[in-house]
Motif scaffolding. Structure first.
Motif, short mmCIF file in Angstrom:
data_model
loop_
_atom_site.label_atom_id
_atom_site.label_comp_id
_atom_site.label_asym_id
_atom_site.label_seq_id
_atom_site.Cartn_x
_atom_site.Cartn_y
_atom_site.Cartn_z
N GLY A 1 -16.08 -8.14 10.94
CA GLY A 1 -14.66 -8.38 11.22
C GLY A 1 -13.75 -7.25 10.76
N GLU A 2 -14.25 -6.35 9.90
CA GLU A 2 -13.40 -5.24 9.44
C GLU A 2 -13.38 -4.15 10.50
OE1 GLU A 2 -13.36 -5.22 4.59
OE2 GLU A 2 -14.95 -4.11 5.56
N ARG A 3 -12.17 -3.61 10.75
CA ARG A 3 -12.03 -2.61 11.81
C ARG A 3 -11.63 -1.25 11.25
NH1 ARG A 3 -8.13 -4.00 15.90
NH2 ARG A 3 -7.26 -5.62 14.58
N ASN A 4 -12.25 -0.21 11.81
CA ASN A 4 -11.95 1.16 11.38
C ASN A 4 -10.48 1.48 11.68
OD1 ASN A 4 -12.64 3.67 10.28
ND2 ASN A 4 -12.87 4.54 12.33
N GLY A 5 -9.77 2.01 10.68
CA GLY A 5 -8.38 2.37 10.88
C GLY A 5 -7.43 1.21 10.62
N VAL A 6 -7.96 0.00 10.51
CA VAL A 6 -7.10 -1.16 10.23
C VAL A 6 -7.31 -1.60 8.78
CG1 VAL A 6 -6.59 -3.56 10.84
CG2 VAL A 6 -7.17 -1.91 12.64
N HIS A 7 -8.55 -1.96 8.45
CA HIS A 7 -8.84 -2.38 7.07
C HIS A 7 -9.12 -1.17 6.19
CE1 HIS A 7 -9.62 -5.91 9.61
NE2 HIS A 7 -9.02 -6.53 8.62
N TYR A 8 -9.88 -0.26 6.72
CA TYR A 8 -10.21 1.00 6.05
C TYR A 8 -10.47 2.05 7.13
CZ TYR A 8 -11.14 -1.15 1.44
OH TYR A 8 -11.02 -1.78 0.22
N PHE A 9 -10.47 3.33 6.70
CA PHE A 9 -11.11 4.38 7.48
C PHE A 9 -12.52 4.49 6.89
CE2 PHE A 9 -6.57 5.59 7.64
CZ PHE A 9 -6.40 5.56 9.01
N PHE A 10 -13.51 4.07 7.67
CA PHE A 10 -14.89 4.09 7.19
C PHE A 10 -15.49 5.47 7.44
CE2 PHE A 10 -13.92 -0.38 8.01
CZ PHE A 10 -14.28 -0.95 6.81
N VAL A 11 -15.85 6.15 6.36
CA VAL A 11 -16.36 7.53 6.48
C VAL A 11 -17.69 7.63 5.73
CG1 VAL A 11 -14.04 8.52 6.66
CG2 VAL A 11 -15.13 8.34 4.41
N ASP A 12 -18.46 8.70 6.04
CA ASP A 12 -19.70 8.90 5.28
C ASP A 12 -19.39 9.80 4.07
OD1 ASP A 12 -19.60 11.49 6.28
OD2 ASP A 12 -21.10 11.13 7.83
N ASP A 13 -20.43 10.03 3.25
CA ASP A 13 -20.22 10.79 2.01
C ASP A 13 -19.70 12.19 2.27
OD1 ASP A 13 -20.67 9.39 -0.42
OD2 ASP A 13 -22.73 9.07 0.24
N GLU B 1 6.61 -5.73 9.28
CA GLU B 1 7.22 -4.41 9.15
C GLU B 1 6.87 -3.73 7.82
OE1 GLU B 1 8.66 -7.27 9.00
OE2 GLU B 1 10.11 -7.35 7.38
N VAL B 2 6.30 -4.48 6.86
CA VAL B 2 5.92 -3.88 5.59
C VAL B 2 4.69 -3.00 5.81
CG1 VAL B 2 5.01 -4.33 3.27
CG2 VAL B 2 6.88 -5.72 4.18
N TRP B 3 4.77 -1.77 5.31
CA TRP B 3 3.69 -0.83 5.56
C TRP B 3 2.70 -0.81 4.40
CZ3 TRP B 3 1.87 3.95 3.58
CH2 TRP B 3 0.97 4.59 4.43
N LEU B 4 1.43 -0.87 4.77
CA LEU B 4 0.35 -0.84 3.78
C LEU B 4 -0.50 0.38 4.03
CD1 LEU B 4 -1.44 -2.41 1.62
CD2 LEU B 4 -2.66 -3.32 3.60
N SER B 5 -0.76 1.14 3.00
CA SER B 5 -1.63 2.31 3.14
C SER B 5 -3.05 1.86 3.51
CB SER B 5 -1.64 3.08 1.81
OG SER B 5 -2.71 3.98 1.77
N VAL B 6 -3.68 2.57 4.44
CA VAL B 6 -5.08 2.29 4.80
C VAL B 6 -5.94 3.34 4.10
CG1 VAL B 6 -6.75 2.10 6.67
CG2 VAL B 6 -4.39 1.32 7.03
N SER B 7 -6.84 2.87 3.24
CA SER B 7 -7.67 3.78 2.44
C SER B 7 -8.88 4.25 3.23
CB SER B 7 -8.19 3.04 1.20
OG SER B 7 -7.13 2.64 0.38
N ALA B 8 -9.45 5.36 2.76
CA ALA B 8 -10.75 5.81 3.25
C ALA B 8 -11.81 5.27 2.30
CB ALA B 8 -10.80 7.33 3.27
N THR B 9 -12.95 4.88 2.84
CA THR B 9 -14.04 4.42 1.97
C THR B 9 -15.39 4.78 2.54
OG1 THR B 9 -15.03 2.54 0.80
CG2 THR B 9 -14.20 2.10 3.01
N THR B 10 -16.36 4.93 1.61
CA THR B 10 -17.75 5.13 2.03
C THR B 10 -18.49 3.79 2.12
OG1 THR B 10 -18.43 5.47 -0.27
CG2 THR B 10 -17.88 7.44 1.00
N ARG B 11 -17.81 2.68 1.78
CA ARG B 11 -18.46 1.37 1.91
C ARG B 11 -18.67 1.05 3.39
NH1 ARG B 11 -16.43 -3.33 3.18
NH2 ARG B 11 -14.40 -3.68 2.20
N LYS B 12 -19.74 0.31 3.68
CA LYS B 12 -20.00 -0.11 5.06
C LYS B 12 -19.04 -1.24 5.43
CE LYS B 12 -23.54 2.57 5.75
NZ LYS B 12 -22.85 3.62 4.96
#
Ligand SMILES: Nc1nc2c(ncn2[C@@H]2O[C@H](COP(=O)(O)OP(=O)(O)O)[C@@H](O)[C@H]2O)c(=O)[nH]1
Ligand SMILES: Nc1ncnc2c1ncn2[C@@H]1O[C@H](COP(=O)(O)OP(=O)(O)O)[C@@H](O)[C@H]1O
Length: 197
Positions: free
Chosen positions: A58-70, A43-54
Motif C-alpha cells: 500500500g505504500e507508494r513511491n513519492g507519496v509515503h517515501y522515495f524508495f531508493v537503494d543504498d 493543504e498542510v505540507w509534509l516532507s516526503v523522506s527518502a529511505t532504503t527500507r522496502k
C-alpha cells in the motif's frame, strides 16, 4: 485535488510559520496522526523522506517515501541533498533539503515526521524548529500497536521496541509532548502547534 494555493492556507497572515518536527517511538501512531491531519487539512505540507527500507503493502513511491537503494542514498548524502539523515532499525532515512527550504521561504508551515536522531540534527541546524514528541498512553499500548499493525516480522518488532526504549527516554529534549490517546485530538493539537508563532 488537494488545495495547495496560499488562499486556502490555514496560516493566519500575521504568523511566520516554523519547521515542526514530529517524533516518537515506532508504532506510537505518527503516520496515523499525520494522515488524519492531512485528510482534514490537505493543504498542510509534509516532507516526503527518502529511505532504503522496502515499501510496505500500500505504500507508494513519492507519496509515503522515495524508495531508493543504498547506492542512490549514498549519492543523496554525497551531493548534500539531505537536510538530515539517520539509520533506524537497519535502514536509512533522510529529509530532502531543497523542498523543505523552499516551503519555509514561501512562508508555509512544514512538518517533518522523523526519528529521534533526525530531530536532534534538525535542532542543531535550525534552532527555531519546534520539536513535538508523540508519546503512547502506556508501554503496553505501544507494544500492542506495533504488534497489531502486522507489518513487521517478530525480529524487526524487537529491534523497534529496543529503539523505542531509547526514544521514550529522550522525551525531555522536546519542546512539547502530545499523548496519542485520540487520533483526532492529537491531530488538532499538532496543527495548532504548527500554526503558532
Ligand atoms: N531521521 C529521519 N528519520 C525518518 C525519516 N523518515 C522517517 N523517519 C523515521 O524512521 C523511523 C522508521 O520509519 P518507518 O520504517 O516508516 O516505520 P514507522 O514510522 O514505525 O511506520 C520512524 O521513526 C520515522 O519517523 C527521515 O527523513 N529522517
Ligand atoms: N490513538 C490510537 N488509538 C489506537 N490505535 C492507534 C492510535 N494511533 C495509531 N494507532 C494504530 O497503531 C498502529 C501504529 O500506528 P502508525 O501510525 O503506523 O505508527 P508510527 O507511524 O508511529 O510507527 C496502527 O495499527 C494504527 O492504526
Amino acid at each position: 485535488m488537494a488545495a495547495t494555493s496560499r488562499g486556502t492556507s490555514p496560516v493566519p497572515p500575521d504568523v511566520r510559520p516554523r519547521l515542526t518536527v514530529l517524533s516518537g517511538p515506532s508504532g506510537v501512531g505518527k503516520s496515523t496522526v499525520v494522515a488524519h491531519m492531512r485528510s482534514v487539512h490537505p493543504e498542510v505540507w509534509l516532507s516526503v523522506s527518502a529511505t532504503t527500507r522496502k515499501p510496505r503493502p500500500g505504500e507508494r513511491n513519492g507519496v509515503h517515501y522515495f524508495f531508493v537503494d543504498d547506492e542512490e542514498f549514498d549519492k543523496l548524502i554525497a551531493n548534500g541533498e539531505l537536510l538530515e539523515w539517520a539509520e533506524f532499525a537497519g535502514n536509512r532515512y533522510g529529509t530532502p533539503r531543497r523542498a523543505v527550504l523552499d516551503r519555509l521561504e514561501a512562508g508555509e508551515p512544514v512538518l517533518l515526521e522523523i526519528d529521534l536522531q533526525g530531530a536532534r540534527l534538525v535542532r542543531q541546524s535550525m534552532a527555531d524548529a519546534r520539536l513535538v514528541f508523540l508519546a503512547p498512553p502506556s508501554w503496553e499500548e505501544l507494544v500492542r500497536r506495533l504488534t497489531g499493525r502486522g507489518t513487521e516480522a517478530p525480529e524487526v518488532i524487537e529491534r523497534r521496541l529496543a529503539a523505542a526504549k531509547v526514544e521514550l527516554a529522550a522525551e525531555a529534549e522536546f519542546d512539547t509532548t502530545l499523548v496519542n490517546t485520540s487520533v483526532e485530538d492529537v491531530a488538532r493539537e499538532l496543527l495548532a502547534l504548527m500554526l503558532q508563532a
